[in-house]
Design a protein around this motif. Sequence first.
Motif, PDB file in Angstrom:
ATOM      1  N   ARG A  57      42.897  39.258  50.384  1.00 15.89           N
ATOM      2  CA  ARG A  57      41.647  39.809  49.849  1.00 15.89           C
ATOM      3  C   ARG A  57      41.581  39.561  48.356  1.00 15.89           C
ATOM      4  N   TYR A  58      40.846  38.527  47.986  1.00 13.91           N
ATOM      5  CA  TYR A  58      40.688  38.232  46.571  1.00 13.91           C
ATOM      6  C   TYR A  58      39.793  39.252  45.891  1.00 13.91           C
ATOM      7  N   ASP A  59      38.967  39.929  46.705  1.00 14.87           N
ATOM      8  CA  ASP A  59      38.076  40.931  46.121  1.00 14.87           C
ATOM      9  C   ASP A  59      38.823  42.200  45.749  1.00 14.87           C
ATOM     10  N   ARG A  60      40.039  42.352  46.266  1.00 15.39           N
ATOM     11  CA  ARG A  60      40.783  43.570  45.933  1.00 15.39           C
ATOM     12  C   ARG A  60      42.032  43.265  45.138  1.00 15.39           C
ATOM     13  N   ARG A 102      38.436  33.551  41.272  1.00 13.86           N
ATOM     14  CA  ARG A 102      37.348  34.367  40.752  1.00 13.86           C
ATOM     15  C   ARG A 102      36.138  33.460  40.592  1.00 13.86           C
ATOM     16  N   ARG A 144      37.300  52.973  47.650  1.00 12.07           N
ATOM     17  CA  ARG A 144      37.609  51.657  47.082  1.00 12.07           C
ATOM     18  C   ARG A 144      38.892  51.691  46.270  1.00 12.07           C
ATOM     19  N   THR A 177      39.229  36.937  52.506  1.00 13.59           N
ATOM     20  CA  THR A 177      38.061  37.415  51.779  1.00 13.59           C
ATOM     21  C   THR A 177      38.056  36.857  50.364  1.00 13.59           C
ATOM     22  N   ARG A 229      28.381  30.261  43.188  1.00 13.60           N
ATOM     23  CA  ARG A 229      29.684  30.413  43.829  1.00 13.60           C
ATOM     24  C   ARG A 229      29.885  29.168  44.675  1.00 13.60           C
ATOM     25  N   ALA A 256      36.667  36.344  46.353  1.00 17.19           N
ATOM     26  CA  ALA A 256      36.547  37.305  45.256  1.00 17.19           C
ATOM     27  C   ALA A 256      35.208  38.055  45.264  1.00 17.19           C
ATOM     28  N   ASP A 257      34.160  37.434  45.812  1.00 16.05           N
ATOM     29  CA  ASP A 257      32.849  38.092  45.817  1.00 16.05           C
ATOM     30  C   ASP A 257      32.660  38.947  47.063  1.00 16.05           C
ATOM     31  N   GLY A 258      33.685  39.018  47.920  1.00 18.18           N
ATOM     32  CA  GLY A 258      33.578  39.820  49.134  1.00 18.18           C
ATOM     33  C   GLY A 258      33.146  39.018  50.356  1.00 18.18           C
ATOM     34  N   SER A 259      32.802  37.759  50.178  1.00 20.01           N
ATOM     35  CA  SER A 259      32.434  36.921  51.328  1.00 20.01           C
ATOM     36  C   SER A 259      33.663  36.701  52.207  1.00 20.01           C
TER      37      SER A 259
END
Lengths: 399, 195
Positions: free
Chosen positions: A166-169, A213, B192, A193, A219, A195-198
Amino acid sequence: MKAKTIEELIADYCAGTLSAKEAARLHRYLRENPEAERMFRDAREVHSVLRSAKVAGGTDVREAERRFRALLARRSRRARAIRWLGGGVAAAAVIVAVLMMAHPDSTLRQEPVVEMAGLSRIAPGEVKATLSDESGRAVEITSESASRLVTPDGTVLVNDSLGGLRYDRSGTADEVARTQTLTVPVGGEYRFTLADGSQVWVNSASEVRFPTRFTGDSREIYMSGEIYIEVARDEARPFIVHAGDKSVRVLGTKFNLTAYPDENEVVTTLVEGSVEFCDGDKCVPVRPGEQVVLDETTGRMETREVDVSLYTSWASGTFEYEQMGLEAIARQLTRWYDVRFEFDAPEFRDHPFTGVVKRNQTLDEVLRLIEKTTNVSFEIVDRTVHVKRTEDAGTISRP
Amino acid sequence: MENHEEAKTIETLLAAGDERCMNLLFAEYYRDLCAYAARYPLSAESVEDIVQNVFISFWENKRGRPFIGSVRSYLFGAVSKAALRWLRDEGKAYFEDIETHVDDFWESMFNREEEEAFEKLMEKLREAVEQLAEQPKRVVRSIIWEDKPYKLVAQEMGISVNSVKTYYVRALESLRKMLGDKYLILLILLSRKKV
């Protein structure tokens, strides 16, 4: 008939009684009207919380457990009868139905006894991938990898047992964006996942190159092979997927892109939202439920309406085939089971097969299913599957 | 987070293929999983069917060998997937792209640590419902607490079905306003941060 108001549409959505047409209309309307979308979200949030509270209060756990035991007992009796199908009951039901239509007399015919030594040992693919940085240093990821992963370039990543990397986390906010490449081998699949949540599902023998990022106005990621992607909505920064000199440009959507070098076609299938498929400068819009097929030899683009689940089912663990030629199926199985197919009976290359196969079944189970509805037999030598006409295979393997 | 003792016992029984594992799973997770599934636009029966099926396939596919990862997260994920599949197969509308932003919030709501926050939110909601005008209040109560279809509510109140729907959605909206952004957003942020 008078068109429904936005309130009525939302109320019907909550009750699950919205028709497909109305749903499409409501969805489009919400997408175009931020105010309406906010209203929709507000209503849905409160409705969900209220419903959850009601359901939690009204659930009889003991009664549910009794029901479960009864169901389980019934199933284990039935399971003995259909074990040969492997997989779950749903898949079995579909295959059986197809069988009957194709061969009304199939129950009467003697099944050819084909010795398939070694076949059952070929296990399905599994969750695995290799992550490499710009200098080519790589780290292997499997379903058993730790929940935190340090890549060779020093990025610390969160690895979720269900959602993958998970790059978003992950704590990359104060770092420079790095480019990484996720490679999934033959016999693998991986979901992660950005960084943008996709969320990206990467199929066997595929590769995705992406930044840790997203910076700048768009993107952009690069792929080859097959991916299914659910793009996080961000109007300000369009999402662009490149496959060689082809690209798909989107705002927020779900779609499947197949661009294997060994396939002659680049196929974009759209589930939701709207995208534009571009071959160089030539672009065509794709609408939900549509598929654009680019023939790489002629350069022709064709748009057709399809059942999208046939093209995206792999991301949820099944292969769905509807009148698909055996050669195309063989190419897919080749990537997932890491085997080779030889058409000893070339007339079967285009032979259509319809059915549902679970990706967690062994190759043996999958091939047996196909044998049930066709005159084809499979014989395996090492990791090569020979495709034969049933009689041929029968004479060869009969003792 | 989940109760560690309980989770360990469940894993041990599961690996041994011991059916008592399912007793514990029901006691520990069944209610929460149903409440979680109810966030999707599903009928009460389909909510229970979905959770039942997840339990069945969990038991049939995972027993007799060590479980890797967290049973709890696995079950929540499986219920969510099964609910989405059900909606798709039944041809029901679900706008995943618009609704997903609350995913983490939902899963965290059924964490033991968050139980208190959920209770507080419910208390607030009950108070807010009380403050609604007479007609909308009756509509919300009939639809949610008594699980009545719009048509029946309309008959009972002697108003049109369209009015019921309009009352209902507007009531939801004003409830959301009364709660204020801070409640839901606080919870979302809370969930979160923890991950």
